[in-house]
Write an enzyme that holds these catalytic residues in place. Structure first.
Site, PDB file in Angstrom:
ATOM      1  N   SER A  71      -2.086 -10.463   2.529  1.00 53.51           N
ATOM      2  CA  SER A  71      -1.524 -10.006   3.806  1.00 53.51           C
ATOM      3  C   SER A  71      -2.661  -9.375   4.593  1.00 53.51           C
ATOM      4  O   SER A  71      -3.626  -8.867   4.003  1.00 53.51           O
ATOM      5  CB  SER A  71      -0.449  -8.943   3.542  1.00 53.51           C
ATOM      6  OG  SER A  71      -0.124  -8.256   4.737  1.00 53.51           O
TER       7      SER A  71
ATOM      8  N   TYR B  80       2.999  -1.269  -0.530  1.00 54.15           N
ATOM      9  CA  TYR B  80       2.906  -2.742  -0.397  1.00 54.15           C
ATOM     10  C   TYR B  80       1.473  -3.126  -0.042  1.00 54.15           C
ATOM     11  O   TYR B  80       0.890  -4.033  -0.649  1.00 54.15           O
ATOM     12  CB  TYR B  80       3.882  -3.215   0.672  1.00 54.15           C
ATOM     13  CG  TYR B  80       3.703  -4.662   1.097  1.00 54.15           C
ATOM     14  CD1 TYR B  80       4.250  -5.696   0.345  1.00 54.15           C
ATOM     15  CD2 TYR B  80       3.006  -4.987   2.265  1.00 54.15           C
ATOM     16  CE1 TYR B  80       4.101  -7.026   0.738  1.00 54.15           C
ATOM     17  CE2 TYR B  80       2.854  -6.314   2.664  1.00 54.15           C
ATOM     18  CZ  TYR B  80       3.396  -7.329   1.895  1.00 54.15           C
ATOM     19  OH  TYR B  80       3.251  -8.643   2.286  1.00 54.15           O
TER      20      TYR B  80
END
Ligand SMILES: NC(=O)c1ccc[n+]([C@@H]2O[C@H](COP(=O)([O-])OP(=O)(O)OC[C@H]3O[C@@H](n4cnc5c(N)ncnc54)[C@H](OP(=O)(O)O)[C@@H]3O)[C@@H](O)[C@H]2O)c1
Length: 249
Positions: free
Chosen positions: A141, A154
């Site tokens: 990401s 995360y």
């Protein structure tokens, strides 16, 4: 740029979390670009029925829960050949490191996004070796390049995925295996439902991932926002940290 580029035509692909979102878009795009077969991993393979109906024998549902080693072992036994492994399965719980639930959430992120990815890679690595061209594609990401405080735990798990990708790339330097990291920004899937911001489509991500591996790109920024963030990261990691920190407020 890698010495290995991977054309999807005729390739056998295994994708974790292929029943929705980016994984589903990748399954479709690989098949549309001429992959011989896609092994579509899902925790509940009934969720793959519509894709199966569309693509027939070229789409093979495989039960994979990346936190359940027995399903990974079964999947490895049930699949004959794999040229491209896509570590896509992932979870996101919002929250930072100062929240009371930080440890619990970090552990969950690590179980799925990190340990699951490593276990799946171990199970399929033998299949990828000694091929003219093969690939491991890890979906990290842009939040793995600098921490986004509102999704801090995360982000940390995705930073580990970035580091794992670099590590595996080094370990496999003598093999014909492209190890690609993908660093999406906000994408219009269930995962990003609660985020009010411009989002690119999972279909666009899939197209850009396949274009990337076809050209041997190792770090793939597959959407508008990640392209900007990737540029900023390459120019100044500190500037990206500040931009993400300011975004979180
Ligand atoms: N959407 C974004 O904005 C964005 C941005 C950057 C990176 N990413 C990354 O892109 C990847 C795909 O995300 P997405 O946006 O497509 O999310 P999504 O729509 O929420 O899909 C997540 C997929 O992962 C699967 N999954 C979750 N836990 C699993 C487990 N234990 N074992 C196997 N599969 C599991 C889900 O299966 P079930 O249907 O069974 O739950 C689902 O297929 C993730 O790694 C995510 O972190 C997404």
């Amino acid at each position: 740029m890698s010495k290995v580029s991977v054309n999807p035509e005729g390739k056998v692909v295994l994708i974790s979390g292929a029943n929705r979102g980016i994984g589903k878009a990748l399954a479709i795009e690989f098949l549309e670009k001429g992959a011989k077969r896609v092994y579509a991993g899902a925790r509940n393979i009934a969720s793959l029925d519509p894709l199966k109906a569309q693509y027939g024998d070229r789409l093979v549902p495989v039960t994979i829960d990346v936190t359940d080693q027995s399903t990974i072992d079964q999947a490895a036994l049930a699949t004959e050949d794999v040229d491209i492994l896509v570590n896509n399965a992932g979870i996101l719980f919002p929250g930072g490191f100062l929240d009371p639930q930080a440890i619990e959430q970090l552990k969950s992120h690590l179980d799925v996004n990190v340990i699951g990815l490593i276990n799946l890679t171990h199970a399929f690595l033998g299949r990828l070796k000694n091929k003219p061209s093969a690939a491991i594609i890890n979906i990290s990401s842009m939040a793995g390049l600098a921490n986004m405080p509102s999704i801090g735990t995360y982000s940390a798990s995705k930073a580990i995925v970035h580091s794992i990708t670099q590590g595996i790339r080094g370990e496999l330097a003598s093999e014909n295996i492209l190890v690609a990291g993908v660093y999406p920004g906000p994408i219009d899937t269930d995962m990003a439902k609660g985020f009010e911001m411009d989002k690119d489509s999972p279909e666009a991500v899939a197209k850009n991932v396949i274009a990337g591996i076809s050209s041997g790109v190792e770090d793939i920024f597959p959407d508008t926002m990640s392209e900007q963030a990737g540029g900023q990261y390459q120019a100044s990691p500190k500037a990206l940290e500040e931009a993400f920190g300011a975004y979180a407020g």
